[in-house]
Design an enzyme around this catalytic site. Structure first.
Site, PDB file in Angstrom:
ATOM      1  N   VAL A 166       0.779  -1.087   0.036  1.00 15.74           N
ATOM      2  CA  VAL A 166      -0.147   0.055   0.101  1.00 15.74           C
ATOM      3  C   VAL A 166       0.533   1.110   0.120  1.00 15.74           C
ATOM      4  O   VAL A 166       1.762   1.277   0.753  1.00 15.74           O
ATOM      5  CB  VAL A 166      -1.107  -0.066   1.383  1.00 15.74           C
ATOM      6  CG1 VAL A 166      -1.843   1.266   1.234  1.00 15.74           C
ATOM      7  CG2 VAL A 166      -1.650  -1.338   1.417  1.00 15.74           C
ATOM      8  N   LYS A 226      -3.233   0.470  -3.513  1.00 19.38           N
ATOM      9  CA  LYS A 226      -2.903  -1.031  -3.306  1.00 19.38           C
ATOM     10  C   LYS A 226      -2.268  -1.672  -4.415  1.00 19.38           C
ATOM     11  O   LYS A 226      -2.916  -1.781  -5.559  1.00 19.38           O
ATOM     12  CB  LYS A 226      -4.024  -1.569  -2.583  1.00 19.38           C
ATOM     13  CG  LYS A 226      -3.807  -3.112  -2.223  1.00 19.38           C
ATOM     14  CD  LYS A 226      -4.518  -3.869  -1.305  1.00 19.38           C
ATOM     15  CE  LYS A 226      -4.448  -3.098   0.201  1.00 19.38           C
ATOM     16  NZ  LYS A 226      -5.169  -3.837   1.115  1.00 19.38           N
ATOM     17  N   ASP A 244     -11.796 -11.856   5.284  1.00 18.23           N
ATOM     18  CA  ASP A 244     -10.635 -11.471   6.107  1.00 18.23           C
ATOM     19  C   ASP A 244     -11.052 -10.353   7.140  1.00 18.23           C
ATOM     20  O   ASP A 244     -10.040  -9.517   6.924  1.00 18.23           O
ATOM     21  CB  ASP A 244      -9.562 -11.197   4.936  1.00 18.23           C
ATOM     22  CG  ASP A 244      -8.225 -11.246   5.432  1.00 18.23           C
ATOM     23  OD1 ASP A 244      -8.227 -12.061   6.457  1.00 18.23           O
ATOM     24  OD2 ASP A 244      -7.218 -10.615   5.040  1.00 18.23           O
TER      25      ASP A 244
END
Length: 608
Positions: free
Chosen positions: A24, A39, A133
């Site tokens: 990032v 990103k 996630d």
């Protein structure tokens, strides 16, 4: 990557983070003059076609999400072998950093953070996006304490080839559901499990499972029972403990049906922080048993209760059974006959009572029901006393039509005949239900609409103004944030059209001197740019003979205009004259040039 420009627009400034799949960077958007986060996919995944296809598909889906608790995705692109996603740049810290700094999070703060994460997941799940996630590292806390969930859609693109990569990816196993650890099918309930683990870490300050290797942690999620939060700290509210237990059940069917159901429990727990209000049966004691379907379980429980209450009869022989059958039949017929007679009496008696009541046989003095709706409670009570009516306040309700203390409903309509002394139930207004106006300034307009809708407020007049803020950012609002307003109140706000572009005309500078050129540019709201001095045999010294924008051309105000000024005619350099040879003496006549001339003897001046 530092200094590289992606998409001819985003200039990479510095690296600000990284994970197992991507790095990032902080970047500057040249078009909108704002900072963004970019990103960039790691090089090891750039040639995995199946991964790239999923990455592109899911990142495009993530870009479609628009919610105040989700980091905005602005753009998705590819340049050479670089795959990148452009996102909202957040100033703040991750939830992981916050937990480390606090040790453990206050219960109310835990519920508030969990509520915002759940809202983000609710919005994503409704748009068929599963995060997969959820962990504190992917949750940002802004400087004004707003929660922003990151990495939507990217985690869903993970294939089996990514599970053995860097420790950053493997670290997610601490929050993975048992089905994820097994490599099985994952859905919205996997996000619910992960959110439960995040809540556990917030309220206790520790993770429920820790091991030396990721595999050992994954096995714990699959096999081991999780120690309850209240076992770690008995002061943790029981409601939070119940929410965590229900969210982290190993059997998916025992978890919350969806994140909306979990969100409702979080809201309920927040309102009743010290009360036990969450309905949840603890299955931990029988965790190794196979549980039947819930309906059958209820039926079995009811049957067991019934069996316990009833005495167990002795087992009769065949002859006794036959005798019982013969004896029971006439008894049963007698019971049915008696019940039928009683029921007939009741029906007949009720009908007669109703008939007599309608004809005033049982009545004393009949009166007409007055209209109490629209009157204050005091006025209604006075009128009821005058007519010998008993008023009962059945409930109080919020109302946008009636002010506080006004009767808004009665159970017996106006004009109906009743006996003196009868009672009438009324509903009294509590006035307009008020809510706190949220802060929508500095938010994008689409986020502002969501915030207003979540607060039961409506969008009012929306106008636009030029400002230094990016396009579609809310500049101001009315009513202001923090004020109380009735539900359904319209909130007006102004959004930015970006910086105002003012156009001016370039003046003619050729032929003027430097001071005149500067004055002319200032008069047209333009600025002087580069000044060059060059020889020009056709233009006198100190005079402008060239400008980079033509006179009469339209440009933005404050544009810099470069000019070239004459240094006059370039001087000619004359060649230096050759030195003249030194003159030689001429020889005497009759004497050879090479003959040496003897000096004459000096005369003798001495006398003898």
């Amino acid at each position: 990557m530092i200094g590289k420009i992606l998409g001819n627009r985003y200039e990479i400034i510095e690296k600000i983070g990284g994970g197992g799949m991507a790095l990032v960077y902080k970047a500057k958007c040249k078009l909108l003059n704002r900072f963004v986060a970019i990103k960039v996919l790691r090089k090891e995944f750039m040639y995995d076609k199946s991964f790239i296809d999923k990455f592109n598909r899911e990142s495009q889906a993530a870009a479609s999400l628009s919610h105040p608790n989700i980091v905005n995705v602005y753009d998705v692109g590819k340049e050479d072998d670089i795959y990148y996603i452009v996102m909202e740049y957040i100033k703040g810290q991750t939830l992981k950093e916050y937990i480390k700094s606090q040790g453990n999070v206050d219960p109310k703060k835990t519920l508030n953070i969990s509520m915002q994460i759940a809202r983000a997941l609710e919005h994503a799940h409704k748009n068929n996006i599963i995060h997969r996630d959820i962990k504190p590292q992917n949750i940002m806390i802004t400087e004004d304490n707003q929660i922003k969930v990151t990495d939507f859609g990217i985690a869903r693109a993970v294939t089996s080839s990514t599970m053995t990569q860097t420790s950053n990816v493997i670290g997610s196993v601490h929050y993975s559901s048992p089905e994820q650890a097994k490599g099985g099918f994952t859905d919205a309930k996997s996000d619910i499990y992960s959110l439960g683990i995040v809540m556990y870490e917030m309220i206790t300050g520790i993770l429920p499972f820790n091991g030396e290797t990721p595999v050992s942690v994954a096995l714990m999620h699959i096999q081991d029972e999780m120690k309850s939060a209240r076992e770690i700290n008995s002061n943790i509210p029981i409601n939070i403990d119940k929410i965590i237990k229900k969210a982290t059940q190993k059997d998916k069917t025992l978890r919350y049906h969806d994140v909306t159901e979990m969100l409702d429990d979080i809201k309920l727990a927040k309102k009743n922080i010290n009360s036990d209000v969450i309905a949840f049966k603890d299955f931990e004691e029988n965790s190794t048993q196979v549980l039947p379907i819930i309906d059958e379980n209820k039926l079995n429980e009811n049957k067991n209760i019934k069996d316990k209450n009833e005495p167990i009869p002795a087992t009769p022989d065949k002859n006794e059974k036959q005798v019982d059958k013969k004896e029971k039949k006439p008894k049963k017929k007698k019971k049915v006959a008696v019940l039928a007679i009683l029921l007939a009496f009741l029906i007949t008696g009720g009908a007669l009572a109703g008939f007599f009541a309608l004809n005033g046989i049982f009545s004393e003095d009949e009166i007409s029901v007055p209209n109490f709706v629209g009157k204050t409670l005091e006025e209604a009570k006075l009128e009821a006393e005058e007519k010998n009516i008993v008023l009962n306040i059945s409930k109080e309700e919020f109302s946008n039509e009636y002010d506080e203390g006004i009767v808004i409903e009665q159970n017996k309509s106006e004009g109906r005949k009743i006996v003196e002394g009868s009672s009438i139930d009324i509903v009294v207004s509590k006035g307009i239900e008020t809510v706190t106006v949220p802060k929508i300034t500095s938010q994008y307009s689409n986020n502002a609409r969501i915030l207003l809708n979540d607060s039961d407020l409506e969008e009012g007049n929306v106008s636009e103004e030029f400002s230094d803020l990016p396009i579609n950012i809310v500049i101001s609002q009315s009513p202001k944030s923090g004020e109380k307003a009735g539900k359904g109140t319209k909130v007006d706000y102004v959004i930015s059209k970006g910086p105002e572009t003012k156009i001016t005309t370039v003046p003619a500078l050729i032929g003027s001197n430097v001071d005149s050129a500067k004055n002319s540019l200032s008069a047209y709201n333009l600025a002087i740019g580069k000044i060059e001095y060059k020889f020009n045999e056709n233009v006198p010294e100190g005079i402008v003979y060239k400008q980079n924008y033509n006179s009469g051309e339209e440009v933005e105000e404050q544009t810099k205009i470069d000019i070239t000024i004459s240094k006059g005619k370039e001087p000619q350099v004359e060649p230096e004259p050759e030195p003249e040879p030194e003159p030689q003496p001429e020889p005497e006549q009759g004497q050879e040039e090479d003959e040496e001339v003897e000096p004459e003897p000096e005369p003798d001046t001495d006398e003898e």
